[in-house]
Design an enzyme around this catalytic site. Structure first.
Site, PDB file in Angstrom:
ATOM      1  N   PRO A   9      12.375  11.349 137.296  1.00 45.16           N
ATOM      2  CA  PRO A   9      13.022  12.527 137.996  1.00 45.16           C
ATOM      3  C   PRO A   9      12.985  14.245 137.903  1.00 45.16           C
ATOM      4  O   PRO A   9      12.101  14.416 137.594  1.00 45.16           O
ATOM      5  CB  PRO A   9      14.467  13.069 136.868  1.00 45.16           C
ATOM      6  CG  PRO A   9      13.528  11.874 136.038  1.00 45.16           C
ATOM      7  CD  PRO A   9      13.000  11.301 136.622  1.00 45.16           C
ATOM      8  N   ASN A  10      12.694  14.695 139.052  1.00 46.50           N
ATOM      9  CA  ASN A  10      12.803  16.071 139.083  1.00 46.50           C
ATOM     10  C   ASN A  10      11.432  16.437 139.824  1.00 46.50           C
ATOM     11  O   ASN A  10      10.296  17.556 139.461  1.00 46.50           O
ATOM     12  CB  ASN A  10      13.123  16.982 138.418  1.00 46.50           C
ATOM     13  CG  ASN A  10      14.137  17.038 137.423  1.00 46.50           C
ATOM     14  OD1 ASN A  10      15.469  17.754 138.346  1.00 46.50           O
ATOM     15  ND2 ASN A  10      14.924  17.650 136.587  1.00 46.50           N
ATOM     16  N   ARG A  17       9.646  23.731 141.293  1.00 48.30           N
ATOM     17  CA  ARG A  17       9.971  23.637 139.447  1.00 48.30           C
ATOM     18  C   ARG A  17       8.880  24.199 138.905  1.00 48.30           C
ATOM     19  O   ARG A  17       8.086  23.765 138.841  1.00 48.30           O
ATOM     20  CB  ARG A  17      10.632  21.998 139.385  1.00 48.30           C
ATOM     21  CG  ARG A  17      10.662  21.655 138.002  1.00 48.30           C
ATOM     22  CD  ARG A  17      10.698  20.880 138.220  1.00 48.30           C
ATOM     23  NE  ARG A  17      11.363  20.806 136.774  1.00 48.30           N
ATOM     24  CZ  ARG A  17      10.985  20.104 135.829  1.00 48.30           C
ATOM     25  NH1 ARG A  17      10.097  18.426 135.811  1.00 48.30           N
ATOM     26  NH2 ARG A  17      11.698  19.752 134.330  1.00 48.30           N
ATOM     27  N   TYR A  22       4.049  23.493 136.065  1.00 51.60           N
ATOM     28  CA  TYR A  22       3.537  22.226 136.542  1.00 51.60           C
ATOM     29  C   TYR A  22       2.879  22.639 138.017  1.00 51.60           C
ATOM     30  O   TYR A  22       2.612  21.559 139.103  1.00 51.60           O
ATOM     31  CB  TYR A  22       4.636  21.555 137.482  1.00 51.60           C
ATOM     32  CG  TYR A  22       5.056  21.041 135.593  1.00 51.60           C
ATOM     33  CD1 TYR A  22       5.543  19.864 135.796  1.00 51.60           C
ATOM     34  CD2 TYR A  22       6.885  21.520 135.575  1.00 51.60           C
ATOM     35  CE1 TYR A  22       6.217  19.525 134.609  1.00 51.60           C
ATOM     36  CE2 TYR A  22       7.683  21.054 135.128  1.00 51.60           C
ATOM     37  CZ  TYR A  22       7.076  20.054 133.796  1.00 51.60           C
ATOM     38  OH  TYR A  22       8.404  19.795 132.916  1.00 51.60           O
ATOM     39  N   ASN A  71       4.761   8.698 135.769  1.00 52.03           N
ATOM     40  CA  ASN A  71       4.853   9.903 135.073  1.00 52.03           C
ATOM     41  C   ASN A  71       6.790   9.353 135.604  1.00 52.03           C
ATOM     42  O   ASN A  71       7.501  10.270 136.592  1.00 52.03           O
ATOM     43  CB  ASN A  71       4.671  11.257 136.042  1.00 52.03           C
ATOM     44  CG  ASN A  71       4.644  12.124 135.688  1.00 52.03           C
ATOM     45  OD1 ASN A  71       5.503  12.280 134.781  1.00 52.03           O
ATOM     46  ND2 ASN A  71       4.478  13.360 135.688  1.00 52.03           N
ATOM     47  N   ALA A  74      11.579  12.934 132.515  1.00 57.10           N
ATOM     48  CA  ALA A  74      12.641  13.002 131.259  1.00 57.10           C
ATOM     49  C   ALA A  74      12.607  12.123 130.403  1.00 57.10           C
ATOM     50  O   ALA A  74      13.059  12.108 129.485  1.00 57.10           O
ATOM     51  CB  ALA A  74      13.756  13.859 131.221  1.00 57.10           C
ATOM     52  N   GLU A  95       1.067   5.003 131.997  1.00 57.95           N
ATOM     53  CA  GLU A  95       2.139   6.770 131.940  1.00 57.95           C
ATOM     54  C   GLU A  95       1.000   8.105 132.007  1.00 57.95           C
ATOM     55  O   GLU A  95      -0.206   8.437 131.514  1.00 57.95           O
ATOM     56  CB  GLU A  95       2.068   6.692 130.576  1.00 57.95           C
ATOM     57  CG  GLU A  95       3.199   8.002 130.129  1.00 57.95           C
ATOM     58  CD  GLU A  95       3.847   7.671 128.878  1.00 57.95           C
ATOM     59  OE1 GLU A  95       4.781   8.844 128.243  1.00 57.95           O
ATOM     60  OE2 GLU A  95       3.503   7.247 127.794  1.00 57.95           O
ATOM     61  N   HIS A  97       1.461  12.197 131.860  1.00 59.87           N
ATOM     62  CA  HIS A  97       1.948  13.353 132.141  1.00 59.87           C
ATOM     63  C   HIS A  97       1.386  14.644 133.027  1.00 59.87           C
ATOM     64  O   HIS A  97       0.223  14.623 132.724  1.00 59.87           O
ATOM     65  CB  HIS A  97       2.421  14.248 130.612  1.00 59.87           C
ATOM     66  CG  HIS A  97       3.629  12.631 130.379  1.00 59.87           C
ATOM     67  ND1 HIS A  97       5.491  12.527 131.286  1.00 59.87           N
ATOM     68  CD2 HIS A  97       3.547  11.803 129.282  1.00 59.87           C
ATOM     69  CE1 HIS A  97       5.969  11.418 130.578  1.00 59.87           C
ATOM     70  NE2 HIS A  97       4.309  11.100 129.696  1.00 59.87           N
ATOM     71  N   ARG A 104       4.304  21.319 124.054  1.00 57.26           N
ATOM     72  CA  ARG A 104       6.274  21.360 124.217  1.00 57.26           C
ATOM     73  C   ARG A 104       7.422  21.706 123.719  1.00 57.26           C
ATOM     74  O   ARG A 104       6.580  21.389 122.755  1.00 57.26           O
ATOM     75  CB  ARG A 104       6.693  21.104 126.241  1.00 57.26           C
ATOM     76  CG  ARG A 104       5.009  21.949 126.546  1.00 57.26           C
ATOM     77  CD  ARG A 104       5.727  20.904 128.175  1.00 57.26           C
ATOM     78  NE  ARG A 104       6.784  21.248 128.275  1.00 57.26           N
ATOM     79  CZ  ARG A 104       7.670  21.426 129.605  1.00 57.26           C
ATOM     80  NH1 ARG A 104       7.426  19.746 130.255  1.00 57.26           N
ATOM     81  NH2 ARG A 104       8.479  21.056 130.086  1.00 57.26           N
TER      82      ARG A 104
END
Length: 150
Positions: A9-10, A17, A22, A71, A74, A95, A97, A104
Site C-alpha cells: 500500500p501507498n 508521497r 521516500y 515491500n 504498512a 523483505e 523497506h 521511525r
C-alpha cells in the site's frame, strides 16, 4: 532467472508521497534503471493497496519464480496473513523497506513478515531493491554451482 518485486500500500505514490522519507523518484522510473543493471534477469513488478491481492500474487508466483522482493508497506506491521503466505511458498522472499523503519515510529519496529523471509534489507532508499535483487541473483548462482558439482 525470474524475480518479482511486489510493493504494498501507498508505494504507488513513490516520488510524490513524503519525498523527505521516500525520495522523489517514482518506482516505475527506478524499475527501468534496475532492469538495465540486471539484463539477464527477468524482473517483473506488481503493486497493490489491497492485502488479499498481495497474498494472491505471492501464492501465484511463489512456486514459479526464483525469488520475490517484497515491500509490504504498512502491512509489514499488521499482517499475519502475509507472513503465512510467505511461509506457504517455495521461492525465497527478501523483505525490503526504503526507509530504516527502526528510526521511525515505534509501531514500525515490529514486522509480521520478517521471520518468514530469507532476509531483510532496509534504510538504503530505492537501492534497497537492488541489494535484494543482487542477493537473490547470488543465491541462485550458488545453488546452480552446487547442482553442477553433483
Amino acid at each position: 532467472m525470474n524475480i518479482i518485486i511486489i510493493n504494498g500500500p501507498n508505494l504507488n505514490l513513490l516520488g510524490k508521497r513524503e519525498p523527505e522519507i521516500y525520495g522523489h523518484q517514482s518506482f516505475e522510473d527506478y524499475l527501468e534503471v534496475l532492469k538495465q543493471q540486471y539484463p539477464n534477469v527477468n524482473i517483473s513488478y506488481y503493486q497493490s493497496n489491497i492485502e488479499g491481492e498481495l497474498i494472491n500474487i505471492i501464492q501465484e508466483t511463489g512456486f514459479i519464480s526464483d525469488g520475490i522482493v517484497l515491500n509490504a508497506g504498512a502491512y509489514t506491521h499488521t499482517s499475519v496473513a502475509l507472513g503465512d503466505a510467505i511461509r506457504s511458498i517455495k521461492c525465497p522472499v527478501i523483505e525490503v523497506h526504503i526507509s530504516n523503519t527502526h528510526k521511525r515510529e515505534e509501531f514500525r519496529h515490529k514486522s509480521f513478515i520478517t521471520a518468514a523471509c530469507l532476509g531483510t534489507i532496509l534504510g538504503f532508499g530505492m537501492d534497497s531493491y537492488r541489494l535484494a535483487v543482487d542477493a537473490l541473483v547470488h543465491l541462485k548462482e550458488e545453488a546452480d554451482n552446487d547442482d553442477s558439482k553433483e
